[in-house]
Design a protein around this motif. Structure first.
Motif, PDB file in Angstrom:
ATOM      1  N   ILE A  27       0.845  -1.188   0.000  1.00  0.00           N
ATOM      2  CA  ILE A  27       0.000   0.000   0.000  1.00  0.00           C
ATOM      3  C   ILE A  27       0.881   1.239   0.000  1.00  0.00           C
ATOM      4  CG2 ILE A  27      -1.971  -1.044   1.188  1.00  0.00           C
ATOM      5  CD1 ILE A  27      -0.963   0.278   3.781  1.00  0.00           C
ATOM      6  N   VAL A  28       0.298   2.345  -0.352  1.00  0.00           N
ATOM      7  CA  VAL A  28       0.973   3.633  -0.206  1.00  0.00           C
ATOM      8  C   VAL A  28       0.532   4.183   1.137  1.00  0.00           C
ATOM      9  CG1 VAL A  28       1.314   5.929  -1.160  1.00  0.00           C
ATOM     10  CG2 VAL A  28       0.962   3.966  -2.703  1.00  0.00           C
ATOM     11  N   LEU A  29       1.421   4.093   2.125  1.00  0.00           N
ATOM     12  CA  LEU A  29       1.026   4.389   3.499  1.00  0.00           C
ATOM     13  C   LEU A  29       0.474   5.802   3.648  1.00  0.00           C
ATOM     14  CD1 LEU A  29       0.988   3.074   6.341  1.00  0.00           C
ATOM     15  CD2 LEU A  29       3.103   4.349   6.788  1.00  0.00           C
ATOM     16  N   SER A  30       1.018   6.738   2.881  1.00  0.00           N
ATOM     17  CA  SER A  30       0.606   8.130   3.035  1.00  0.00           C
ATOM     18  C   SER A  30      -0.870   8.348   2.720  1.00  0.00           C
ATOM     19  CB  SER A  30       1.463   9.024   2.138  1.00  0.00           C
ATOM     20  OG  SER A  30       1.293   8.670   0.777  1.00  0.00           O
ATOM     21  N   THR A  31      -1.489   7.402   2.052  1.00  0.00           N
ATOM     22  CA  THR A  31      -2.900   7.539   1.678  1.00  0.00           C
ATOM     23  C   THR A  31      -3.844   6.856   2.654  1.00  0.00           C
ATOM     24  OG1 THR A  31      -2.964   5.552   0.303  1.00  0.00           O
ATOM     25  CG2 THR A  31      -2.223   7.583  -0.758  1.00  0.00           C
ATOM     26  N   LYS A  32      -3.293   6.279   3.732  1.00  0.00           N
ATOM     27  CA  LYS A  32      -4.094   5.451   4.637  1.00  0.00           C
ATOM     28  C   LYS A  32      -4.071   5.977   6.065  1.00  0.00           C
ATOM     29  CE  LYS A  32      -4.840   2.410   1.364  1.00  0.00           C
ATOM     30  NZ  LYS A  32      -6.170   2.324   0.720  1.00  0.00           N
ATOM     31  N   ALA A  33      -5.252   6.045   6.675  1.00  0.00           N
ATOM     32  CA  ALA A  33      -5.297   6.175   8.120  1.00  0.00           C
ATOM     33  C   ALA A  33      -4.917   4.827   8.727  1.00  0.00           C
ATOM     34  CB  ALA A  33      -6.698   6.576   8.572  1.00  0.00           C
ATOM     35  N   MET A  34      -4.266   4.869   9.865  1.00  0.00           N
ATOM     36  CA  MET A  34      -3.788   3.645  10.498  1.00  0.00           C
ATOM     37  C   MET A  34      -4.272   3.608  11.935  1.00  0.00           C
ATOM     38  SD  MET A  34      -2.035   2.089   8.138  1.00  0.00           S
ATOM     39  CE  MET A  34      -1.164   0.852   9.096  1.00  0.00           C
ATOM     40  N   TRP A  35      -4.574   2.402  12.378  1.00  0.00           N
ATOM     41  CA  TRP A  35      -5.062   2.192  13.742  1.00  0.00           C
ATOM     42  C   TRP A  35      -4.161   1.216  14.500  1.00  0.00           C
ATOM     43  CZ3 TRP A  35      -8.182   3.283   9.727  1.00  0.00           C
ATOM     44  CH2 TRP A  35      -9.291   4.104   9.943  1.00  0.00           C
ATOM     45  N   TRP A  36      -4.114   1.385  15.800  1.00  0.00           N
ATOM     46  CA  TRP A  36      -3.557   0.388  16.710  1.00  0.00           C
ATOM     47  C   TRP A  36      -4.690  -0.118  17.607  1.00  0.00           C
ATOM     48  CZ3 TRP A  36       1.140  -1.869  16.694  1.00  0.00           C
ATOM     49  CH2 TRP A  36       2.185  -1.234  16.028  1.00  0.00           C
ATOM     50  N   TYR A  37      -4.728  -1.433  17.764  1.00  0.00           N
ATOM     51  CA  TYR A  37      -5.665  -2.087  18.665  1.00  0.00           C
ATOM     52  C   TYR A  37      -4.857  -3.007  19.582  1.00  0.00           C
ATOM     53  CZ  TYR A  37      -9.774  -0.710  15.940  1.00  0.00           C
ATOM     54  OH  TYR A  37     -10.766   0.003  15.314  1.00  0.00           O
ATOM     55  N   ARG A  38      -5.492  -3.466  20.640  1.00  0.00           N
ATOM     56  CA  ARG A  38      -4.865  -4.470  21.490  1.00  0.00           C
ATOM     57  C   ARG A  38      -5.930  -5.434  21.994  1.00  0.00           C
ATOM     58  NH1 ARG A  38      -3.265  -0.622  26.665  1.00  0.00           N
ATOM     59  NH2 ARG A  38      -5.383  -0.340  27.488  1.00  0.00           N
ATOM     60  N   GLN A  39      -5.453  -6.604  22.352  1.00  0.00           N
ATOM     61  CA  GLN A  39      -6.339  -7.629  22.891  1.00  0.00           C
ATOM     62  C   GLN A  39      -5.673  -8.264  24.088  1.00  0.00           C
ATOM     63  OE1 GLN A  39      -7.725 -10.528  20.034  1.00  0.00           O
ATOM     64  NE2 GLN A  39      -9.463 -11.050  21.329  1.00  0.00           N
ATOM     65  N   SER A  40      -6.313  -8.101  25.244  1.00  0.00           N
ATOM     66  CA  SER A  40      -5.805  -8.699  26.474  1.00  0.00           C
ATOM     67  C   SER A  40      -6.424 -10.075  26.631  1.00  0.00           C
ATOM     68  CB  SER A  40      -6.160  -7.813  27.669  1.00  0.00           C
ATOM     69  OG  SER A  40      -5.657  -6.502  27.480  1.00  0.00           O
ATOM     70  N   PRO A  41      -5.790 -10.941  27.414  1.00  0.00           N
ATOM     71  CA  PRO A  41      -6.317 -12.298  27.608  1.00  0.00           C
ATOM     72  C   PRO A  41      -7.768 -12.264  28.095  1.00  0.00           C
ATOM     73  CG  PRO A  41      -4.112 -12.123  28.498  1.00  0.00           C
ATOM     74  CD  PRO A  41      -4.510 -10.739  28.105  1.00  0.00           C
ATOM     75  N   GLY A  42      -8.628 -12.990  27.390  1.00  0.00           N
ATOM     76  CA  GLY A  42     -10.023 -13.080  27.779  1.00  0.00           C
ATOM     77  C   GLY A  42     -10.864 -11.866  27.455  1.00  0.00           C
ATOM     78  N   GLN A  43     -10.267 -10.898  26.774  1.00  0.00           N
ATOM     79  CA  GLN A  43     -10.963  -9.653  26.451  1.00  0.00           C
ATOM     80  C   GLN A  43     -11.143  -9.501  24.946  1.00  0.00           C
ATOM     81  OE1 GLN A  43     -12.105  -7.627  28.956  1.00  0.00           O
ATOM     82  NE2 GLN A  43     -11.273  -9.167  30.364  1.00  0.00           N
ATOM     83  N   GLN A  44     -12.083  -8.644  24.574  1.00  0.00           N
ATOM     84  CA  GLN A  44     -12.240  -8.334  23.161  1.00  0.00           C
ATOM     85  C   GLN A  44     -11.146  -7.374  22.708  1.00  0.00           C
ATOM     86  OE1 GLN A  44     -16.269  -6.854  22.618  1.00  0.00           O
ATOM     87  NE2 GLN A  44     -16.984  -8.902  22.110  1.00  0.00           N
ATOM     88  N   ARG A  45     -10.894  -7.381  21.424  1.00  0.00           N
ATOM     89  CA  ARG A  45      -9.932  -6.454  20.863  1.00  0.00           C
ATOM     90  C   ARG A  45     -10.465  -5.029  21.045  1.00  0.00           C
ATOM     91  NH1 ARG A  45      -7.324  -8.292  15.245  1.00  0.00           N
ATOM     92  NH2 ARG A  45      -7.159 -10.132  16.565  1.00  0.00           N
ATOM     93  N   GLU A  46      -9.589  -4.118  21.475  1.00  0.00           N
ATOM     94  CA  GLU A  46     -10.035  -2.759  21.738  1.00  0.00           C
ATOM     95  C   GLU A  46      -9.153  -1.737  21.043  1.00  0.00           C
ATOM     96  OE1 GLU A  46      -9.786  -1.740  25.889  1.00  0.00           O
ATOM     97  OE2 GLU A  46      -7.645  -2.131  26.015  1.00  0.00           O
ATOM     98  N   PHE A  47      -9.777  -0.620  20.715  1.00  0.00           N
ATOM     99  CA  PHE A  47      -9.079   0.482  20.067  1.00  0.00           C
ATOM    100  C   PHE A  47      -8.054   1.100  21.014  1.00  0.00           C
ATOM    101  CE2 PHE A  47      -8.377   4.257  17.677  1.00  0.00           C
ATOM    102  CZ  PHE A  47      -8.462   5.328  18.547  1.00  0.00           C
ATOM    103  N   VAL A  48      -6.889   1.436  20.474  1.00  0.00           N
ATOM    104  CA  VAL A  48      -5.850   2.098  21.246  1.00  0.00           C
ATOM    105  C   VAL A  48      -5.573   3.496  20.695  1.00  0.00           C
ATOM    106  CG1 VAL A  48      -3.422   2.044  21.936  1.00  0.00           C
ATOM    107  CG2 VAL A  48      -4.776  -0.079  21.925  1.00  0.00           C
ATOM    108  N   ALA A  49      -5.290   3.567  19.392  1.00  0.00           N
ATOM    109  CA  ALA A  49      -4.909   4.853  18.812  1.00  0.00           C
ATOM    110  C   ALA A  49      -5.125   4.832  17.309  1.00  0.00           C
ATOM    111  CB  ALA A  49      -3.441   5.166  19.118  1.00  0.00           C
ATOM    112  N   ARG A  50      -5.256   6.025  16.762  1.00  0.00           N
ATOM    113  CA  ARG A  50      -5.430   6.184  15.322  1.00  0.00           C
ATOM    114  C   ARG A  50      -4.619   7.387  14.865  1.00  0.00           C
ATOM    115  NH1 ARG A  50      -8.079   9.691  12.016  1.00  0.00           N
ATOM    116  NH2 ARG A  50      -8.997   8.895  10.081  1.00  0.00           N
ATOM    117  N   ILE A  51      -4.059   7.285  13.657  1.00  0.00           N
ATOM    118  CA  ILE A  51      -3.406   8.438  13.042  1.00  0.00           C
ATOM    119  C   ILE A  51      -3.922   8.577  11.625  1.00  0.00           C
ATOM    120  CG2 ILE A  51      -1.330   7.087  12.423  1.00  0.00           C
ATOM    121  CD1 ILE A  51       0.247   9.759  12.901  1.00  0.00           C
ATOM    122  N   GLY A  52      -4.415   9.758  11.310  1.00  0.00           N
ATOM    123  CA  GLY A  52      -4.938  10.014   9.981  1.00  0.00           C
ATOM    124  C   GLY A  52      -3.833  10.341   8.999  1.00  0.00           C
ATOM    125  N   THR A  53      -4.236  10.515   7.759  1.00  0.00           N
ATOM    126  CA  THR A  53      -3.259  10.810   6.710  1.00  0.00           C
ATOM    127  C   THR A  53      -2.591  12.162   6.920  1.00  0.00           C
ATOM    128  OG1 THR A  53      -5.034  11.683   5.331  1.00  0.00           O
ATOM    129  CG2 THR A  53      -4.416   9.372   4.992  1.00  0.00           C
TER     130      THR A  53
END
Length: 111
Positions: A27-53
């Motif tokens: 992909i061309v990274l500069s054209t994409k917003a990117m997200w970080w998520y995390r998943q703890s044991p026994g938990q659902q995946r959760e949003f951590v951070a986002r950076i826009g273009t």
């Protein structure tokens, strides 16, 4: 084929810091917003951070002021600088764009 590869996880004591990286290919990274998520044991995946273009960032309340997301489009890499880590930050961290996920990197915070 789009691929995201996370790295930089590990074992760290509470109060410590880590920097995660997510290298994107196909992909061309500069054209994409990117997200970080995390998943703890026994938990659902959760949003951590986002950076826009444009570099605008958003954070979960739980990490606000401790984590910083950034991007280097020339290196096709997104970073997550994590500071003042707590036991609750333990989990597998994933980067994401356009519903594509990396394999994740494990972060373990010990007391």
């Amino acid at each position: 084929q789009v691929q995201l590869v996370e790295s930089g996880g590990g074992l760290v004591q509470a109060g410590g810091s880590l920097r995660l990286s997510c290298v994107a290919s196909g992909i061309v990274l500069s054209t994409k917003a990117m997200w970080w998520y995390r998943q703890s044991p026994g938990q659902q995946r959760e949003f951590v951070a986002r950076i826009g273009t444009s570099g605008i960032t958003n954070y979960a309340d739980s990490v606000m002021g401790r984590f910083t997301v950034s991007r280097d489009n020339a290196k096709s890499t997104v970073y997550l600088q994590m500071s003042t880590l707590t036991l609750d930050d333990t989990g597998v961290y994933f980067c994401n764009t356009n519903n594509i996920w990396g394999q994740g990197t494990q972060v373990t915070v010990s007391s």
